[in-house]
Design an enzyme around this catalytic site. Structure first.
Site, PDB file in Angstrom:
ATOM      1  N   LYS A 156     130.168   0.126   5.878  1.00 46.06           N
ATOM      2  CA  LYS A 156     131.477   0.147   6.545  1.00 46.06           C
ATOM      3  C   LYS A 156     131.304   0.387   8.041  1.00 46.06           C
ATOM      4  O   LYS A 156     130.215   0.806   8.487  1.00 46.06           O
ATOM      5  CB  LYS A 156     132.338   1.253   5.928  1.00 46.06           C
TER       6      LYS A 156
ATOM      7  N   ARG B 173     142.662  13.284  -0.301  1.00 45.92           N
ATOM      8  CA  ARG B 173     142.665  12.220   0.711  1.00 45.92           C
ATOM      9  C   ARG B 173     143.201  10.943   0.092  1.00 45.92           C
ATOM     10  O   ARG B 173     144.233  10.447   0.486  1.00 45.92           O
ATOM     11  CB  ARG B 173     141.254  12.024   1.267  1.00 45.92           C
TER      12      ARG B 173
ATOM     13  N   TYR C 160     131.836  12.017  39.800  1.00 47.77           N
ATOM     14  CA  TYR C 160     133.255  12.370  39.938  1.00 47.77           C
ATOM     15  C   TYR C 160     133.421  13.871  40.100  1.00 47.77           C
ATOM     16  O   TYR C 160     132.840  14.665  39.370  1.00 47.77           O
ATOM     17  CB  TYR C 160     134.040  11.917  38.695  1.00 47.77           C
TER      18      TYR C 160
END
Ligand SMILES: *Cc1c(COP(=O)(O)O)cnc(C)c1O
Length: 395
Positions: free
Chosen positions: A37, A138, A288
């Site tokens: 997956k 779930r 930054y």
């Protein structure tokens, strides 16, 4: 066209070795499903799904119908389990591409049933796996939901109840208590199914942690008591990592976990190159908001990688990558597309030199677990957030 030098190298031979190793742990007990997956955990489905099949996987696990369709195009003969369920409108693709959905909601059964009837399929011919909630809350049905859904698998339905599936959600807890509770609930559900006159072929449970904790045998025993075959679904270990057990095992680790530490091979390396070099003086700032201030003269190198590639912004000022087989700290904030490292004291560094963000260089290793520890997450997330624009190259 040469690409921006930020890429992932995938050693499919390692994946094949990992799969064979896992199969050797599972085989005495049952079959293995290779979880691919989320683009094979960020490793690239197109490389990894065929490699898993080459190494002997007969089942692949994906999240969604769309991932299943992509995997089907790569692996025409593999069984394909859609673990995250199906959504309205996906039934036709699921049936056409011979995907095997995990289902638990009546609307999902309706979706697949209509598509199977439309395709003219015979009664009890299209396999689905019914997900049971054994404690994770779930997905899946509880006991009452199971009683309500079993009659849907009647003799005229085109659907075949091929598997009962559940997810063991705490198999990385070394005491095994939660897993054993879940397996007890699973056994009750199997009893309930058989009492209602149904039989499924596969008992589909357990992931990497269950195998490495030595639970494949208990899953197999449960299956055997009910005349079923176990199907166990490793993901992470295919990609070469053993999960961190919490707490660590007090005494000896299970033999399976010890073997995993010896035999699993990481599959993925993430690399970039030095774009340019500069020298700065004491008092100069980097990046930054100038979060890094030099306290002495330094040599810096710019890398072609940033958080848009998946390099977590939390790594700014707190992680090192590998250059010339030495550790070079990230200085200042990670930018969207660029990162600066300190190469002071590493001799001979030049633009174009290879930098390892994750993987090995010389004697040094930066692991996915190192990334995870530095960013307060787990290796699964480190892998899956490597950006789409980072090329996956087979080596
Ligand atoms: C992701 C997943 C797995 C694989 O888990 P690992 O811990 O990576 O082995 C197994 N089953 C389901 C349902 C999953 O979602």
């Amino acid at each position: 066209m040469p690409t921006r030098p930020c890429w992932v190298e995938i050693r499919t031979r390692s994946l094949e070795n990992n799969l064979r190793f896992l199969a050797s742990l599972v085989a005495p007990h049952g079959d293995l499903l290779a979880v691919v997956k989320a683009n094979a955990y960020g490793h690239g489905l197109a490389l990894c799904a065929p490699a898993a099949v080459r190494a002997g996987a007969t089942w692949l696990g994906v999240t969604s119908a769309e991932e299943g369709v992509a995997a089907r195009a790569l692996c025409p003969d593999a069984r394909m389990l859609v673990m995250g369920g199906v959504f309205p409108g996906q039934g036709t693709d699921v049936v056409r591409h011979r995907l095997t959905p995990a289902i638990w909601e009546p609307f999902q059964l309706n979706e697949i049933e209509v598509a199977a009837r439309t395709a003219g399929l015979a009664p009890r011919s299209f396999p689905v796996h019914l997900e049971l909630d054994t404690g994770m809350s779930r997905q899946g049905v509880d006991d009452a939901g199971l009683a309500a859904i079993l009659p849907r698998f009647n003799a005229d339905s085109p659907l075949k109840l091929e598997g009962l599936m559940t997810h063991l959600f705490a198999a990385d807890e070394s005491d095994g208590r939660v897993t054993h509770e879940q397996l007890a609930r699973l056994e009750q559900a199997v009893d309930q199914m058989q009492a209602a006159g149904h039989q499924a072929e596969w008992l589909n449970a357990g992931s990497t942690a269950a195998i490495l904790a030595g639970e494949a045998g208990s899953i197999a025993a449960l299956a055997a008591r009910h005349n079923m075959k176990p199907l166990i679904r490793p993901g992470l270990a295919l990609y070469g990592l053993a999960p961190a057990f919490d707490p660590p095992f007090a005494g000896e680790e299970p033999a399976q976990l010890q073997a995993a530490h010896r035999q699993l091979q990481p599959v993925l390396s993430w690399k970039t190159k030095i774009v340019s070099l500069r020298s700065i003086d004491a008092g100069d700032v980097v990046g930054y908001n100038g979060t890094f201030v030099a306290t002495e003269p330094m040599q810096l190198a710019l890398l072609a990688v940033g958080y848009a590639d998946g390099l977590d912004r939390m790594l700014g000022n707190r992680f090192s990558v590998l250059v010339h087989s030495e550790r070079a700290p990230i200085v200042g904030r990670v930018s969207m597309d660029q990162t600066v490292i300190d190469v002071t004291g590493i001799p001979g560094v030049a633009p174009g030199d290879e930098v390892v963000l994750l993987g090995m260089q010389g004697e040094q290793t930066v692991s996915a677990q190192d990334h995870a520890d530095a960013t307060d997450t787990i290796p699964w997330e480190v892998f899956t957030r490597i950006g789409q624009r980072v090329a996956r190259v087979e080596v």
